[in-house]
Design a protein around this motif. Structure first.
Motif, PDB file in Angstrom:
ATOM      1  N   ILE A  49       0.904  -1.128  -0.014  1.00 19.25           N
ATOM      2  CA  ILE A  49      -0.083  -0.124   0.141  1.00 19.25           C
ATOM      3  C   ILE A  49       0.762   1.405  -0.016  1.00 19.25           C
ATOM      4  O   ILE A  49       1.778   1.377   0.807  1.00 19.25           O
ATOM      5  N   ILE A  50       0.628   2.120  -0.809  1.00 23.36           N
ATOM      6  CA  ILE A  50       1.522   3.358  -1.153  1.00 23.36           C
ATOM      7  C   ILE A  50       0.581   4.571  -0.973  1.00 23.36           C
ATOM      8  O   ILE A  50      -0.353   4.667  -1.501  1.00 23.36           O
ATOM      9  N   LYS A  51       1.093   5.476  -0.137  1.00 22.65           N
ATOM     10  CA  LYS A  51       0.309   6.742  -0.014  1.00 22.65           C
ATOM     11  C   LYS A  51       1.065   7.928  -1.246  1.00 22.65           C
ATOM     12  O   LYS A  51       2.083   8.078  -0.947  1.00 22.65           O
ATOM     13  N   LEU A  52       0.004   8.386  -2.062  1.00 25.40           N
ATOM     14  CA  LEU A  52       0.528   9.231  -2.904  1.00 25.40           C
ATOM     15  C   LEU A  52       0.689  10.733  -2.405  1.00 25.40           C
ATOM     16  O   LEU A  52      -0.045  11.051  -1.313  1.00 25.40           O
ATOM     17  N   HIS A  53       1.235  11.678  -3.271  1.00 32.96           N
ATOM     18  CA  HIS A  53       1.387  13.010  -2.810  1.00 32.96           C
ATOM     19  C   HIS A  53       0.202  13.596  -2.601  1.00 32.96           C
ATOM     20  O   HIS A  53      -0.046  14.618  -1.807  1.00 32.96           O
ATOM     21  N   ASN A  54      -1.072  13.339  -3.018  1.00 39.48           N
ATOM     22  CA  ASN A  54      -2.166  13.632  -2.848  1.00 39.48           C
ATOM     23  C   ASN A  54      -3.030  13.230  -1.674  1.00 39.48           C
ATOM     24  O   ASN A  54      -4.286  13.656  -1.550  1.00 39.48           O
ATOM     25  N   GLY A  55      -2.397  12.579  -1.122  1.00 44.30           N
ATOM     26  CA  GLY A  55      -2.956  11.992   0.126  1.00 44.30           C
ATOM     27  C   GLY A  55      -3.963  10.613   0.059  1.00 44.30           C
ATOM     28  O   GLY A  55      -4.409   9.854   0.733  1.00 44.30           O
ATOM     29  N   LYS A  56      -4.072  10.440  -1.462  1.00 49.02           N
ATOM     30  CA  LYS A  56      -4.842   9.030  -1.699  1.00 49.02           C
ATOM     31  C   LYS A  56      -3.885   7.885  -1.507  1.00 49.02           C
ATOM     32  O   LYS A  56      -2.546   7.850  -1.279  1.00 49.02           O
ATOM     33  N   PHE A  57      -4.448   6.558  -1.535  1.00 52.83           N
ATOM     34  CA  PHE A  57      -3.743   5.514  -1.821  1.00 52.83           C
ATOM     35  C   PHE A  57      -3.652   4.532  -2.768  1.00 52.83           C
ATOM     36  O   PHE A  57      -4.661   4.457  -3.413  1.00 52.83           O
ATOM     37  N   LEU A  58      -2.406   3.835  -3.199  1.00 56.13           N
ATOM     38  CA  LEU A  58      -2.605   2.764  -4.299  1.00 56.13           C
ATOM     39  C   LEU A  58      -2.176   1.510  -3.633  1.00 56.13           C
ATOM     40  O   LEU A  58      -1.517   1.330  -2.657  1.00 56.13           O
ATOM     41  N   ILE A  59      -3.167   0.397  -3.887  1.00 56.29           N
ATOM     42  CA  ILE A  59      -3.168  -0.982  -3.432  1.00 56.29           C
ATOM     43  C   ILE A  59      -2.366  -1.719  -4.564  1.00 56.29           C
ATOM     44  O   ILE A  59      -2.855  -1.756  -5.846  1.00 56.29           O
ATOM     45  N   LEU A  69      -7.106  -7.323   9.090  1.00 52.87           N
ATOM     46  CA  LEU A  69      -6.332  -6.668   7.951  1.00 52.87           C
ATOM     47  C   LEU A  69      -7.363  -5.631   7.548  1.00 52.87           C
ATOM     48  O   LEU A  69      -6.958  -4.544   6.986  1.00 52.87           O
ATOM     49  N   ARG A  70      -8.328  -5.894   7.136  1.00 50.01           N
ATOM     50  CA  ARG A  70      -9.447  -5.177   6.760  1.00 50.01           C
ATOM     51  C   ARG A  70      -9.525  -3.697   7.562  1.00 50.01           C
ATOM     52  O   ARG A  70      -9.719  -2.682   7.126  1.00 50.01           O
ATOM     53  N   GLN A  71      -9.698  -4.078   9.005  1.00 50.77           N
ATOM     54  CA  GLN A  71      -9.924  -3.066  10.029  1.00 50.77           C
ATOM     55  C   GLN A  71      -8.400  -2.142   9.649  1.00 50.77           C
ATOM     56  O   GLN A  71      -8.693  -0.907  10.043  1.00 50.77           O
ATOM     57  N   GLU A  72      -7.300  -2.441   9.722  1.00 50.76           N
ATOM     58  CA  GLU A  72      -6.181  -1.993   9.467  1.00 50.76           C
ATOM     59  C   GLU A  72      -6.141  -1.079   8.231  1.00 50.76           C
ATOM     60  O   GLU A  72      -5.714   0.133   8.220  1.00 50.76           O
ATOM     61  N   ILE A  73      -6.705  -1.526   7.051  1.00 51.32           N
ATOM     62  CA  ILE A  73      -6.772  -0.989   5.852  1.00 51.32           C
ATOM     63  C   ILE A  73      -7.919   0.230   5.851  1.00 51.32           C
ATOM     64  O   ILE A  73      -7.531   1.249   5.283  1.00 51.32           O
ATOM     65  N   ASP A  74      -8.973  -0.118   6.533  1.00 49.70           N
ATOM     66  CA  ASP A  74     -10.062   0.845   6.634  1.00 49.70           C
ATOM     67  C   ASP A  74      -9.415   1.888   7.584  1.00 49.70           C
ATOM     68  O   ASP A  74      -9.838   3.156   7.295  1.00 49.70           O
ATOM     69  N   LEU A  75      -8.601   1.711   8.728  1.00 48.27           N
ATOM     70  CA  LEU A  75      -7.981   3.144   9.396  1.00 48.27           C
ATOM     71  C   LEU A  75      -7.057   4.030   8.674  1.00 48.27           C
ATOM     72  O   LEU A  75      -7.125   5.098   8.778  1.00 48.27           O
ATOM     73  N   THR A  77      -7.219   4.168   5.250  1.00 46.67           N
ATOM     74  CA  THR A  77      -7.444   4.573   3.994  1.00 46.67           C
ATOM     75  C   THR A  77      -8.879   5.349   4.118  1.00 46.67           C
ATOM     76  O   THR A  77      -9.738   5.522   3.392  1.00 46.67           O
ATOM     77  N   ASN A  78      -9.558   5.611   5.502  1.00 44.52           N
ATOM     78  CA  ASN A  78     -10.693   6.175   5.786  1.00 44.52           C
ATOM     79  C   ASN A  78     -11.830   5.057   5.245  1.00 44.52           C
ATOM     80  O   ASN A  78     -12.590   5.685   4.389  1.00 44.52           O
ATOM     81  N   ASP A  79     -11.857   3.948   5.855  1.00 44.18           N
ATOM     82  CA  ASP A  79     -12.860   2.992   5.387  1.00 44.18           C
ATOM     83  C   ASP A  79     -12.675   2.803   3.648  1.00 44.18           C
ATOM     84  O   ASP A  79     -13.880   2.438   3.244  1.00 44.18           O
ATOM     85  N   GLY A  80     -11.450   2.984   3.105  1.00 37.22           N
ATOM     86  CA  GLY A  80     -11.430   2.553   1.866  1.00 37.22           C
ATOM     87  C   GLY A  80     -11.728   3.862   0.953  1.00 37.22           C
ATOM     88  O   GLY A  80     -11.423   3.859  -0.505  1.00 37.22           O
ATOM     89  N   ARG A  81     -12.374   4.891   1.515  1.00 34.30           N
ATOM     90  CA  ARG A  81     -12.658   6.034   0.502  1.00 34.30           C
ATOM     91  C   ARG A  81     -11.653   6.746  -0.021  1.00 34.30           C
ATOM     92  O   ARG A  81     -11.708   7.413  -1.143  1.00 34.30           O
ATOM     93  N   TYR A 104     -14.082  -3.239  -1.581  1.00 34.09           N
ATOM     94  CA  TYR A 104     -13.589  -1.854  -1.839  1.00 34.09           C
ATOM     95  C   TYR A 104     -14.038  -1.657  -3.433  1.00 34.09           C
ATOM     96  O   TYR A 104     -13.098  -1.568  -4.371  1.00 34.09           O
ATOM     97  N   PRO A 105     -15.245  -1.555  -3.625  1.00 31.17           N
ATOM     98  CA  PRO A 105     -15.673  -1.653  -4.948  1.00 31.17           C
ATOM     99  C   PRO A 105     -15.717  -0.199  -5.653  1.00 31.17           C
ATOM    100  O   PRO A 105     -15.773  -0.119  -6.802  1.00 31.17           O
ATOM    101  N   ASN A 106     -15.224   0.793  -4.873  1.00 38.34           N
ATOM    102  CA  ASN A 106     -15.469   2.237  -5.331  1.00 38.34           C
ATOM    103  C   ASN A 106     -14.020   2.590  -6.126  1.00 38.34           C
ATOM    104  O   ASN A 106     -13.927   3.589  -6.580  1.00 38.34           O
ATOM    105  N   ALA A 107     -13.072   1.836  -5.547  1.00 38.57           N
ATOM    106  CA  ALA A 107     -11.731   2.257  -6.208  1.00 38.57           C
ATOM    107  C   ALA A 107     -11.564   1.756  -7.658  1.00 38.57           C
ATOM    108  O   ALA A 107     -12.566   0.852  -8.123  1.00 38.57           O
TER     109      ALA A 107
END
Length: 297
Positions: A49-59, A69-75, A77-81, A104-107
């Motif tokens: 998991i990589i945090k981009l300069h815009n604050g978003k994340f790449l998986i 693990l899901r809870q850690e990712i949610d924490l 990535t703001n629940d995947g948003r 995470y269907p919205n990514a």
């Protein structure tokens, strides 16, 4: 982010718990997953998991998730948003993508040509064979596909799992690579029976048979591609799907691996020259696609 567990010392891959988020370096997290062959030998798989300069994340790639693990990712990535995209880098690492998509269907999802052919239930946004897609997240990450090997439709599907997209994260100086390069810190007893030793960096075994194109120059195309990568990417850490990660000193180890492979490249080249003198590298897809039950992660 309180539950994220940092990696604090190098070369502790053998101690990493499965399905736990580890901080490898600035803005780069890593997860080890289980993947068993013969129902006995865990050769592992991975997700980064990589945090981009815009604050978003790449998986980068996916693993089978548990609740922790899901809870850690949610924490994180703001629940995947804040997941901008999910990227599949290896044609045969597909097993965990459908469940990850359900979570995470919205990514936006991007994959290899085989991902797009095989996992049709996922609305893929792009194909990593497209160089514009590979450049989409520069300078946060860089992506390259090895030369000298088939990426669109590797054959035979049962054994040719050599090629994958290499992903480099400059800020953490970390390289994420699936089967092409393997690292074993402390292999299990069963893996030692298959010849794996402590602290060994190796190319995927298929390099000796179907991994590269059967031409005399294919080994040297791959070698020169690797040399360019080593020149351009000063990585210190490497995350390998099979069988672990190397914290610190990875660039030197991969350089040694490549240099030591020179006799192997010569042997493969000569074998191909004698056996496949009229082989031509294919320019498009082939008929023997999407054989089932050849997934490897």
């Amino acid at each position: 982010m309180a539950s994220v567990v940092p990696i604090q010392t190098p070369n502790i891959a053998q101690n990493l718990d499965k399905n736990v988020l580890y901080l490898v370096g600035p803005n780069f997290w890593h997860v080890r997953g289980r993947f068993k062959i013969l129902k006995l030998i865990d050769i592992e798989t991975q997700m980064s998991i990589i945090k981009l300069h815009n604050g978003k994340f790449l998986i980068i790639d996916t693993v089978e998730m548990n609740d922790r693990l899901r809870q850690e990712i949610d924490l994180l990535t703001n629940d995947g948003r804040n997941i901008e995209a999910v990227i599949g880098t290896h044609p045969f690492h597909t097993v965990s993508f459908p469940a990850f998509y359900q979570t995470y269907p919205n990514a936006a999802y991007y994959g290899t040509p085989r991902h797009l052919r095989r996992l049709t239930e996922i609305p893929w946004r792009g194909n990593l064979n497209d160089r514009n897609i590979r450049k989409k997240w520069k300078p946060d990450i860089e992506m390259r596909i090895p030369a000298g090997a088939e990426f669109i439709n590797p054959q035979p599907e049962s054994s040719n799992h050599f090629v994958s997209v290499f992903v480099y994260h400059p800020i953490s100086r970390t390289l994420h690579v699936d089967d092409t390069i393997m690292f074993t810190e402390k292999p299990s007893f069963l893996l030692k029976l298959f010849g794996y030793q402590n602290g060994i960096m190796a190319f995927h075994p298929s390099i000796k048979n179907s991994g590269l194109y059967p031409t005399s120059n294919a080994p040297y195309l791959f070698r020169d591609w690797m040399r360019k990568l080593l020149h351009d990417w000063p990585f210190e850490n490497i995350c390998c799907a099979h069988l672990g990660i190397k914290m610190g000193g990875a660039h030197a180890d991969v350089t040694t691996l490549l240099n030591n492979a020179e006799p192997l490249f010569a042997k493969i080249s000569e074998k191909n020259r004698k056996k496949y003198s009229e082989y031509e590298i294919p320019v498009d897809n082939h008929s023997n696609m999407n054989v089932s039950d050849n997934e490897y992660g």
